[in-house]
Design a protein around this motif. Structure first.
Motif, mmCIF file in Angstrom:
data_model
loop_
_atom_site.group_PDB
_atom_site.id
_atom_site.type_symbol
_atom_site.label_atom_id
_atom_site.label_comp_id
_atom_site.label_asym_id
_atom_site.label_seq_id
_atom_site.Cartn_x
_atom_site.Cartn_y
_atom_site.Cartn_z
ATOM 1 N N SER A 1 -73.219 68.202 -1.912
ATOM 2 C CA SER A 1 -73.015 67.762 -3.293
ATOM 3 C C SER A 1 -71.769 66.865 -3.396
ATOM 4 O O SER A 1 -71.535 66.265 -4.434
ATOM 5 N N ARG A 2 -70.994 66.754 -2.300
ATOM 6 C CA ARG A 2 -69.841 65.822 -2.295
ATOM 7 C C ARG A 2 -70.231 64.423 -1.802
ATOM 8 O O ARG A 2 -69.395 63.526 -1.716
ATOM 9 N N VAL A 3 -71.494 64.226 -1.490
ATOM 10 C CA VAL A 3 -72.037 62.926 -1.059
ATOM 11 C C VAL A 3 -72.369 62.086 -2.293
ATOM 12 O O VAL A 3 -72.899 62.647 -3.275
ATOM 13 N N HIS A 4 -72.202 60.764 -2.314
ATOM 14 C CA HIS A 4 -71.405 59.934 -1.386
ATOM 15 C C HIS A 4 -70.118 59.543 -2.088
ATOM 16 O O HIS A 4 -70.226 59.028 -3.216
ATOM 17 N N PRO A 5 -68.961 59.691 -1.485
ATOM 18 C CA PRO A 5 -67.750 59.152 -2.117
ATOM 19 C C PRO A 5 -67.808 57.621 -2.090
ATOM 20 O O PRO A 5 -67.949 57.036 -1.013
ATOM 21 N N ILE A 6 -67.764 56.981 -3.246
ATOM 22 C CA ILE A 6 -67.818 55.511 -3.285
ATOM 23 C C ILE A 6 -66.611 54.980 -4.049
ATOM 24 O O ILE A 6 -66.124 55.609 -4.987
ATOM 25 N N THR A 7 -66.124 53.840 -3.596
ATOM 26 C CA THR A 7 -64.890 53.264 -4.142
ATOM 27 C C THR A 7 -65.256 52.303 -5.267
ATOM 28 O O THR A 7 -66.139 51.470 -5.128
ATOM 29 N N GLY A 8 -64.577 52.450 -6.402
ATOM 30 C CA GLY A 8 -64.862 51.610 -7.563
ATOM 31 C C GLY A 8 -64.729 52.433 -8.830
ATOM 32 O O GLY A 8 -64.120 53.502 -8.786
ATOM 33 N N PRO A 9 -65.316 51.978 -9.943
ATOM 34 C CA PRO A 9 -66.061 50.716 -10.110
ATOM 35 C C PRO A 9 -65.150 49.494 -10.249
ATOM 36 O O PRO A 9 -64.014 49.597 -10.720
ATOM 37 N N ILE A 10 -65.716 48.349 -9.852
ATOM 38 C CA ILE A 10 -65.057 47.050 -10.009
ATOM 39 C C ILE A 10 -65.707 46.359 -11.208
ATOM 40 O O ILE A 10 -66.927 46.187 -11.226
ATOM 41 N N ALA A 11 -64.892 45.993 -12.191
ATOM 42 C CA ALA A 11 -65.424 45.236 -13.334
ATOM 43 C C ALA A 11 -65.292 43.742 -13.038
ATOM 44 O O ALA A 11 -64.277 43.305 -12.491
ATOM 45 N N VAL A 12 -66.308 42.985 -13.400
ATOM 46 C CA VAL A 12 -66.292 41.532 -13.206
ATOM 47 C C VAL A 12 -66.242 40.864 -14.577
ATOM 48 O O VAL A 12 -67.131 41.101 -15.417
ATOM 49 N N ARG A 13 -65.205 40.059 -14.791
ATOM 50 C CA ARG A 13 -65.018 39.409 -16.104
ATOM 51 C C ARG A 13 -66.238 38.571 -16.485
ATOM 52 O O ARG A 13 -66.706 37.778 -15.678
ATOM 53 N N GLY A 14 -66.725 38.800 -17.684
ATOM 54 C CA GLY A 14 -67.827 37.979 -18.205
ATOM 55 C C GLY A 14 -69.208 38.473 -17.829
ATOM 56 O O GLY A 14 -70.207 37.915 -18.288
ATOM 57 N N ALA A 15 -69.303 39.510 -16.988
ATOM 58 C CA ALA A 15 -70.631 39.995 -16.570
ATOM 59 C C ALA A 15 -71.318 40.740 -17.709
ATOM 60 O O ALA A 15 -70.705 41.595 -18.353
ATOM 61 N N GLN A 16 -72.579 40.407 -17.945
ATOM 62 C CA GLN A 16 -73.372 41.005 -19.030
ATOM 63 C C GLN A 16 -74.746 41.361 -18.490
ATOM 64 O O GLN A 16 -75.226 40.700 -17.562
ATOM 65 N N PRO A 17 -75.391 42.392 -19.081
ATOM 66 C CA PRO A 17 -76.772 42.664 -18.682
ATOM 67 C C PRO A 17 -77.606 41.383 -18.731
ATOM 68 O O PRO A 17 -77.457 40.570 -19.651
ATOM 69 N N GLY A 18 -78.457 41.207 -17.714
ATOM 70 C CA GLY A 18 -79.231 39.957 -17.586
ATOM 71 C C GLY A 18 -78.668 39.060 -16.494
ATOM 72 O O GLY A 18 -79.326 38.131 -16.046
ATOM 73 N N ASP A 19 -77.428 39.347 -16.054
ATOM 74 C CA ASP A 19 -76.804 38.564 -14.975
ATOM 75 C C ASP A 19 -77.038 39.258 -13.636
ATOM 76 O O ASP A 19 -77.333 40.453 -13.571
ATOM 77 N N PHE A 20 -76.863 38.507 -12.574
ATOM 78 C CA PHE A 20 -76.777 39.072 -11.240
ATOM 79 C C PHE A 20 -75.332 38.997 -10.761
ATOM 80 O O PHE A 20 -74.678 37.959 -10.936
ATOM 81 N N LEU A 21 -74.826 40.061 -10.127
ATOM 82 C CA LEU A 21 -73.653 39.918 -9.275
ATOM 83 C C LEU A 21 -74.172 39.416 -7.935
ATOM 84 O O LEU A 21 -75.178 39.924 -7.424
ATOM 85 N N VAL A 22 -73.493 38.419 -7.377
ATOM 86 C CA VAL A 22 -73.867 37.919 -6.049
ATOM 87 C C VAL A 22 -72.778 38.389 -5.099
ATOM 88 O O VAL A 22 -71.697 37.821 -5.045
#
Ligand code: ZN
Length: 383
Positions: free
Chosen positions: A68-89
Protein backbone atom coordinates in the motif's frame (compact mmCIF):
# COMPACT_ATOMS: atom_id res chain seq x y z
CA UNK A 1 21.82 22.80 -15.49
CA UNK A 2 18.06 22.27 -15.49
CA UNK A 3 15.85 25.25 -14.64
CA UNK A 4 14.43 23.45 -11.59
CA UNK A 5 15.72 20.71 -9.33
CA UNK A 6 13.80 18.72 -6.69
CA UNK A 7 16.07 16.83 -4.29
CA UNK A 8 15.05 14.33 -1.63
CA UNK A 9 16.52 13.25 1.70
CA UNK A 10 18.87 10.42 0.85
CA UNK A 11 17.57 6.90 1.50
CA UNK A 12 14.49 8.06 3.44
CA UNK A 13 10.96 6.80 2.89
CA UNK A 14 8.26 8.87 1.19
CA UNK A 15 6.56 9.80 4.47
CA UNK A 16 9.78 11.59 5.55
CA UNK A 17 10.12 13.72 2.40
CA UNK A 18 8.06 16.75 3.50
CA UNK A 19 5.27 16.45 0.93
CA UNK A 20 7.59 16.31 -2.10
CA UNK A 21 6.49 12.71 -2.65
CA UNK A 22 2.95 11.29 -2.86
CA UNK A 23 1.57 7.82 -3.59
CA UNK A 24 -2.03 8.41 -4.69
CA UNK A 25 -3.78 10.31 -7.51
CA UNK A 26 -6.12 13.14 -6.57
CA UNK A 27 -7.08 16.46 -8.23
CA UNK A 28 -6.48 18.52 -5.07
CA UNK A 29 -2.81 17.74 -4.36
CA UNK A 30 -0.77 20.91 -3.86
CA UNK A 31 2.00 21.36 -6.48
CA UNK A 32 5.56 21.40 -5.11
CA UNK A 33 6.87 23.58 -7.93
CA UNK A 34 5.49 25.72 -10.75
CA UNK A 35 7.35 25.83 -14.06
CA UNK A 36 6.97 27.57 -17.40
CA UNK A 37 6.34 25.64 -20.62
CA UNK A 38 9.67 24.53 -22.10
CA UNK A 39 11.51 24.45 -18.76
CA UNK A 40 13.82 21.59 -17.80
CA UNK A 41 13.36 19.97 -14.42
CA UNK A 42 15.37 17.32 -12.58
CA UNK A 43 13.57 15.22 -9.97
CA UNK A 44 14.97 12.71 -7.52
CA UNK A 45 12.74 9.66 -7.11
CA UNK A 46 12.40 6.85 -4.55
CA UNK A 47 12.12 3.30 -5.94
CA UNK A 48 8.65 1.70 -6.08
CA UNK A 49 9.28 -0.24 -2.83
CA UNK A 50 9.77 2.96 -0.77
CA UNK A 51 13.15 1.62 0.50
CA UNK A 52 11.61 -1.52 2.00
CA UNK A 53 13.84 -3.94 0.01
CA UNK A 54 17.44 -4.52 1.15
CA UNK A 55 20.64 -5.65 -0.56
CA UNK A 56 20.68 -9.02 1.23
CA UNK A 57 20.31 -12.70 0.31
CA UNK A 58 17.16 -13.10 2.41
CA UNK A 59 13.55 -12.80 1.16
CA UNK A 60 12.15 -11.70 4.55
CA UNK A 61 11.83 -8.14 3.17
CA UNK A 62 9.83 -9.43 0.16
CA UNK A 63 7.46 -11.34 2.47
CA UNK A 64 6.94 -8.23 4.61
CA UNK A 65 6.59 -5.76 1.72
CA UNK A 66 3.73 -3.31 2.38
CA UNK A 67 2.38 -2.74 -1.12
CA UNK A 68 0.00 0.00 0.00
CA UNK A 69 3.12 2.26 0.06
CA UNK A 70 3.49 1.79 -3.73
CA UNK A 71 4.36 3.97 -5.73
CA UNK A 72 6.14 6.95 -4.16
CA UNK A 73 6.10 9.58 -6.93
CA UNK A 74 7.72 13.01 -6.94
CA UNK A 75 5.51 16.01 -7.67
CA UNK A 76 3.07 17.37 -8.62
CA UNK A 77 4.65 19.85 -11.03
CA UNK A 78 2.32 22.66 -12.12
CA UNK A 79 2.83 24.07 -15.62
CA UNK A 80 1.87 27.73 -16.11
CA UNK A 81 -1.04 28.17 -18.49
CA UNK A 82 -1.93 24.46 -18.73
CA UNK A 83 -5.69 23.85 -19.04
CA UNK A 84 -7.84 20.78 -19.69
CA UNK A 85 -7.77 20.14 -23.45
CA UNK A 86 -3.98 20.68 -23.66
CA UNK A 87 -1.22 18.13 -23.88
CA UNK A 88 1.92 18.27 -21.77
CA UNK A 89 4.77 17.24 -24.06
CA UNK A 90 7.25 15.58 -21.70
CA UNK A 91 10.65 14.83 -23.24
CA UNK A 92 12.87 12.45 -21.30
CA UNK A 93 16.38 13.96 -21.30
CA UNK A 94 18.24 11.84 -18.76
CA UNK A 95 17.80 9.15 -16.10
CA UNK A 96 20.51 8.08 -13.66
CA UNK A 97 20.52 5.78 -10.63
CA UNK A 98 20.93 7.31 -7.15
CA UNK A 99 22.17 4.47 -4.89
CA UNK A 100 23.31 2.27 -7.81
CA UNK A 101 21.42 -0.76 -6.44
CA UNK A 102 18.13 -2.01 -7.88
CA UNK A 103 15.79 -4.89 -7.06
CA UNK A 104 13.51 -7.30 -8.82
CA UNK A 105 11.20 -9.44 -6.73
CA UNK A 106 8.63 -12.18 -7.24
CA UNK A 107 6.10 -11.28 -4.57
CA UNK A 108 3.74 -13.98 -3.20
CA UNK A 109 0.07 -13.38 -4.11
CA UNK A 110 1.14 -10.63 -6.59
CA UNK A 111 3.55 -12.72 -8.64
CA UNK A 112 2.74 -11.55 -12.16
CA UNK A 113 1.42 -13.56 -15.07
CA UNK A 114 2.79 -16.94 -13.86
CA UNK A 115 2.08 -16.50 -10.14
CA UNK A 116 0.35 -19.90 -10.02
CA UNK A 117 3.58 -21.56 -11.22
CA UNK A 118 5.99 -19.44 -9.11
CA UNK A 119 4.16 -18.73 -5.81
CA UNK A 120 7.31 -18.48 -3.62
CA UNK A 121 9.13 -15.20 -2.86
CA UNK A 122 12.34 -14.56 -4.82
CA UNK A 123 14.57 -11.48 -4.86
CA UNK A 124 17.48 -10.41 -7.02
CA UNK A 125 19.59 -7.37 -6.09
CA UNK A 126 21.21 -5.70 -9.11
CA UNK A 127 24.36 -3.56 -9.04
CA UNK A 128 24.98 -1.02 -11.78
CA UNK A 129 28.40 -1.23 -13.45
CA UNK A 130 30.58 0.60 -16.02
CA UNK A 131 29.14 4.07 -15.42
CA UNK A 132 25.61 2.66 -15.07
CA UNK A 133 25.69 1.06 -18.52
CA UNK A 134 24.98 -2.48 -17.25
CA UNK A 135 23.52 -4.28 -14.24
CA UNK A 136 24.56 -7.64 -12.80
CA UNK A 137 23.18 -9.67 -9.89
CA UNK A 138 24.81 -12.26 -7.66
CA UNK A 139 21.37 -13.88 -7.45
CA UNK A 140 21.27 -14.54 -11.22
CA UNK A 141 24.93 -15.07 -12.18
CA UNK A 142 25.99 -15.17 -15.84
CA UNK A 143 23.54 -12.48 -16.98
CA UNK A 144 24.38 -8.87 -17.92
CA UNK A 145 21.45 -6.50 -18.45
CA UNK A 146 22.07 -3.37 -20.55
CA UNK A 147 20.64 -0.04 -19.31
CA UNK A 148 17.36 1.05 -20.85
CA UNK A 149 16.18 3.39 -18.08
CA UNK A 150 12.63 4.74 -18.12
CA UNK A 151 9.99 5.91 -15.65
CA UNK A 152 7.43 3.22 -14.69
CA UNK A 153 5.03 5.92 -13.47
CA UNK A 154 4.46 9.31 -15.12
CA UNK A 155 1.10 11.00 -15.15
CA UNK A 156 -1.08 14.01 -14.54
CA UNK A 157 -3.68 14.60 -11.84
CA UNK A 158 -7.16 13.31 -12.74
CA UNK A 159 -10.16 15.65 -12.75
CA UNK A 160 -12.68 15.09 -9.93
CA UNK A 161 -15.08 13.51 -12.45
CA UNK A 162 -12.45 11.12 -13.78
CA UNK A 163 -11.41 10.08 -10.25
CA UNK A 164 -15.06 9.22 -9.53
CA UNK A 165 -15.27 7.25 -12.76
CA UNK A 166 -12.17 5.20 -11.80
CA UNK A 167 -13.76 4.23 -8.48
CA UNK A 168 -17.05 3.37 -10.22
CA UNK A 169 -15.45 0.93 -12.62
CA UNK A 170 -12.75 -0.53 -10.34
CA UNK A 171 -14.54 -0.84 -6.97
CA UNK A 172 -16.45 -4.05 -7.92
CA UNK A 173 -13.02 -5.68 -8.26
CA UNK A 174 -11.62 -4.63 -4.84
CA UNK A 175 -13.03 -7.59 -2.88
CA UNK A 176 -11.59 -10.17 -5.27
CA UNK A 177 -8.16 -8.47 -5.13
CA UNK A 178 -8.38 -7.70 -8.86
CA UNK A 179 -7.99 -3.96 -8.22
CA UNK A 180 -6.78 -1.98 -5.22
CA UNK A 181 -8.96 0.28 -3.08
CA UNK A 182 -7.78 3.58 -1.57
CA UNK A 183 -6.02 2.19 1.61
CA UNK A 184 -6.15 5.59 3.37
CA UNK A 185 -3.82 4.44 6.26
CA UNK A 186 -0.69 4.71 4.09
CA UNK A 187 -1.90 7.34 1.62
CA UNK A 188 0.35 10.34 0.99
CA UNK A 189 -0.65 13.05 1.40
CA UNK A 190 -2.28 11.76 4.58
CA UNK A 191 -4.91 14.53 4.86
CA UNK A 192 -8.11 12.58 5.63
CA UNK A 193 -10.44 13.91 2.89
CA UNK A 194 -7.83 13.33 0.19
CA UNK A 195 -6.62 9.98 1.56
CA UNK A 196 -10.06 8.37 1.53
CA UNK A 197 -10.97 9.53 -2.00
CA UNK A 198 -7.65 9.20 -3.78
CA UNK A 199 -6.82 6.48 -6.30
CA UNK A 200 -4.03 3.94 -6.05
CA UNK A 201 -1.23 4.19 -8.58
CA UNK A 202 -1.07 0.52 -9.63
CA UNK A 203 -2.93 0.51 -12.96
CA UNK A 204 -2.26 2.76 -15.92
CA UNK A 205 -5.31 4.86 -16.74
CA UNK A 206 -6.38 7.88 -18.83
CA UNK A 207 -3.82 10.09 -16.98
CA UNK A 208 -1.03 7.59 -17.93
CA UNK A 209 0.28 6.66 -14.43
CA UNK A 210 1.94 3.25 -14.05
CA UNK A 211 2.33 2.59 -17.76
CA UNK A 212 5.51 0.50 -17.35
CA UNK A 213 6.47 1.03 -20.99
CA UNK A 214 10.08 -0.04 -21.42
CA UNK A 215 10.55 2.18 -24.52
CA UNK A 216 10.11 5.47 -22.62
CA UNK A 217 13.88 5.83 -22.64
CA UNK A 218 16.01 8.89 -23.31
CA UNK A 219 14.67 11.03 -26.13
CA UNK A 220 11.11 9.78 -25.91
CA UNK A 221 8.29 12.29 -26.19
CA UNK A 222 5.11 11.72 -24.24
CA UNK A 223 1.82 13.48 -24.98
CA UNK A 224 0.11 13.46 -21.60
CA UNK A 225 -3.35 14.99 -21.27
CA UNK A 226 -3.96 17.95 -18.97
CA UNK A 227 -7.03 17.10 -16.88
CA UNK A 228 -6.84 19.83 -14.19
CA UNK A 229 -5.61 23.43 -14.32
CA UNK A 230 -1.79 23.39 -14.26
CA UNK A 231 -1.57 19.73 -15.33
CA UNK A 232 0.09 18.56 -12.08
CA UNK A 233 2.58 16.04 -13.45
CA UNK A 234 4.23 13.49 -11.13
CA UNK A 235 6.98 10.94 -11.86
CA UNK A 236 8.56 7.94 -10.15
CA UNK A 237 9.01 4.14 -10.15
CA UNK A 238 12.21 4.45 -12.19
CA UNK A 239 13.34 1.27 -13.93
CA UNK A 240 16.94 0.51 -14.92
CA UNK A 241 15.60 -1.97 -17.51
CA UNK A 242 12.47 -4.03 -18.11
CA UNK A 243 11.09 -6.65 -20.48
CA UNK A 244 7.85 -6.01 -22.35
CA UNK A 245 4.87 -6.69 -20.09
CA UNK A 246 6.99 -6.55 -16.88
CA UNK A 247 5.76 -10.11 -16.47
CA UNK A 248 6.76 -10.81 -12.85
CA UNK A 249 5.36 -7.39 -11.75
CA UNK A 250 8.92 -6.04 -11.30
CA UNK A 251 11.53 -4.49 -13.56
CA UNK A 252 14.99 -3.69 -12.16
CA UNK A 253 13.45 -1.18 -9.76
CA UNK A 254 15.68 1.65 -8.63
CA UNK A 255 15.91 5.01 -6.95
CA UNK A 256 17.21 7.63 -9.34
CA UNK A 257 16.96 11.06 -10.85
CA UNK A 258 15.17 11.98 -14.05
CA UNK A 259 15.50 15.13 -16.13
CA UNK A 260 12.53 16.20 -18.25
CA UNK A 261 11.77 19.07 -20.57
CA UNK A 262 8.09 19.83 -20.23
CA UNK A 263 6.39 21.62 -23.10
CA UNK A 264 2.78 22.67 -23.42
CA UNK A 265 0.70 22.04 -26.57
CA UNK A 266 -2.37 24.19 -26.27
CA UNK A 267 -5.49 22.37 -27.47
CA UNK A 268 -3.57 19.21 -28.50
CA UNK A 269 -5.64 16.81 -26.44
CA UNK A 270 -8.91 18.45 -27.51
CA UNK A 271 -7.89 18.10 -31.16
CA UNK A 272 -6.74 14.45 -31.10
CA UNK A 273 -9.26 13.25 -28.46
CA UNK A 274 -7.16 10.22 -27.57
CA UNK A 275 -8.31 8.41 -24.44
CA UNK A 276 -5.09 6.36 -24.21
CA UNK A 277 -1.37 7.24 -24.39
CA UNK A 278 0.38 8.51 -27.49
CA UNK A 279 4.20 8.71 -27.40
CA UNK A 280 7.30 8.62 -29.53
CA UNK A 281 9.60 5.88 -28.18
CA UNK A 282 13.10 6.86 -27.09
CA UNK A 283 16.27 6.27 -29.05
CA UNK A 284 17.74 3.79 -26.56
CA UNK A 285 16.38 0.51 -27.93
CA UNK A 286 17.75 -2.96 -27.40
CA UNK A 287 20.63 -3.56 -29.81
CA UNK A 288 20.83 -7.30 -29.39
CA UNK A 289 22.65 -9.12 -32.18
CA UNK A 290 21.31 -12.62 -31.49
CA UNK A 291 17.67 -13.20 -30.64
CA UNK A 292 15.66 -16.40 -30.52
CA UNK A 293 11.86 -16.15 -30.50
CA UNK A 294 9.66 -18.53 -28.51
CA UNK A 295 5.97 -18.59 -29.35
CA UNK A 296 2.82 -19.45 -27.43
CA UNK A 297 -0.74 -20.13 -28.58
CA UNK A 298 -3.89 -19.94 -26.47
CA UNK A 299 -4.15 -23.60 -25.51
CA UNK A 300 -3.39 -24.45 -21.88
CA UNK A 301 -3.57 -27.84 -20.14
CA UNK A 302 -5.61 -29.20 -23.02
CA UNK A 303 -8.16 -26.39 -22.84
CA UNK A 304 -8.90 -24.40 -25.99
CA UNK A 305 -9.22 -20.63 -25.41
CA UNK A 306 -10.62 -18.20 -28.00
CA UNK A 307 -8.25 -15.50 -29.37
CA UNK A 308 -6.94 -15.01 -25.83
CA UNK A 309 -3.65 -13.07 -26.02
CA UNK A 310 -3.12 -13.37 -22.25
CA UNK A 311 -3.13 -17.17 -22.34
CA UNK A 312 -0.92 -17.09 -25.45
CA UNK A 313 1.51 -14.83 -23.55
CA UNK A 314 1.62 -17.28 -20.64
CA UNK A 315 2.38 -20.10 -23.05
CA UNK A 316 5.13 -18.08 -24.77
CA UNK A 317 6.71 -17.32 -21.37
CA UNK A 318 6.52 -20.97 -20.29
CA UNK A 319 8.14 -21.98 -23.61
CA UNK A 320 10.96 -19.44 -23.11
CA UNK A 321 11.53 -20.33 -19.46
CA UNK A 322 11.96 -23.97 -20.32
CA UNK A 323 14.79 -22.94 -22.70
CA UNK A 324 16.43 -20.61 -20.13
CA UNK A 325 16.40 -23.45 -17.58
CA UNK A 326 18.61 -25.44 -19.96
CA UNK A 327 21.27 -22.74 -19.36
CA UNK A 328 21.37 -23.79 -15.71
CA UNK A 329 18.85 -21.40 -14.13
CA UNK A 330 15.98 -22.15 -11.77
CA UNK A 331 12.40 -21.31 -12.77
CA UNK A 332 12.23 -18.13 -10.63
CA UNK A 333 15.60 -16.95 -12.03
CA UNK A 334 14.42 -17.56 -15.62
CA UNK A 335 11.08 -15.83 -14.99
CA UNK A 336 12.91 -12.82 -13.50
CA UNK A 337 15.30 -12.63 -16.47
CA UNK A 338 12.31 -12.22 -18.81
CA UNK A 339 10.88 -9.42 -16.67
CA UNK A 340 14.10 -7.36 -16.54
CA UNK A 341 16.25 -8.04 -19.62
CA UNK A 342 14.76 -5.82 -22.35
CA UNK A 343 12.91 -8.77 -23.90
CA UNK A 344 10.48 -7.72 -26.63
CA UNK A 345 7.09 -9.33 -26.98
CA UNK A 346 4.72 -9.23 -29.93
CA UNK A 347 1.28 -10.42 -30.88
CA UNK A 348 1.82 -12.18 -34.21
CA UNK A 349 -1.65 -13.63 -34.50
CA UNK A 350 -5.01 -12.30 -33.29
CA UNK A 351 -7.45 -13.36 -36.05
CA UNK A 352 -6.75 -17.01 -36.93
CA UNK A 353 -9.56 -18.51 -34.87
CA UNK A 354 -9.39 -19.96 -32.31
CA UNK A 355 -5.66 -19.40 -31.56
CA UNK A 356 -4.08 -16.07 -30.68
CA UNK A 357 -0.28 -16.19 -31.00
CA UNK A 358 2.38 -14.34 -29.01
CA UNK A 359 6.16 -14.32 -29.49
CA UNK A 360 8.85 -13.63 -26.89
CA UNK A 361 12.13 -12.35 -28.38
CA UNK A 362 14.81 -13.63 -26.02
CA UNK A 363 18.11 -11.75 -26.41
CA UNK A 364 20.88 -14.33 -26.25
CA UNK A 365 23.60 -11.63 -25.84
CA UNK A 366 22.74 -11.16 -22.15
CA UNK A 367 24.09 -14.62 -21.26
CA UNK A 368 27.75 -15.45 -20.61
CA UNK A 369 29.46 -17.73 -23.14
CA UNK A 370 29.74 -20.54 -20.58
CA UNK A 371 25.93 -20.55 -20.20
CA UNK A 372 25.33 -20.53 -23.96
CA UNK A 373 27.79 -23.44 -24.36
CA UNK A 374 25.13 -25.63 -22.70
CA UNK A 375 22.81 -25.14 -25.71
CA UNK A 376 25.47 -25.16 -28.41
CA UNK A 377 23.57 -27.89 -30.30
CA UNK A 378 20.63 -25.51 -30.81
CA UNK A 379 22.81 -22.43 -31.44
CA UNK A 380 24.81 -24.28 -34.09
CA UNK A 381 21.67 -24.09 -36.27
CA UNK A 382 21.32 -20.29 -36.11
CA UNK A 383 23.37 -17.33 -37.41
ZN1 ZN B 1 8.30 -0.34 -11.20
Amino acid sequence: MPDHSITLKKGRRAADQEDKVHNRWHPDLKPIVEISPGDEIRLECIGYDDYQLKDTDSVEDVKKLDLSRVHPITGPIAVRGAQPGDFLVAEILNIEPLSGVGYSAIIPEIGGLLKDIYPEPFKSAWHMKNGNKFAVSRHIPGVTVPAMPHPGVIGTAPSAALLKEWHRRESPLYDEGKAYGPSPETALPSKAEIAKESARTVPARENWGNVDIKDLTLGSKLFIPVLVKGGHLSVGDLHFAQGDGEVTWNAIEMDGKITLRIGLWKGGHAKYQSTWPIYQPGWIRPQFSRVLTFAGLCVENGKQYYLDATVATRQALINTISFIRKLGYTGPQAYTILSVCGMQMKIFGIVDVPNAGVGVDLPLDIFDKSRLAKVEDLLSHIR
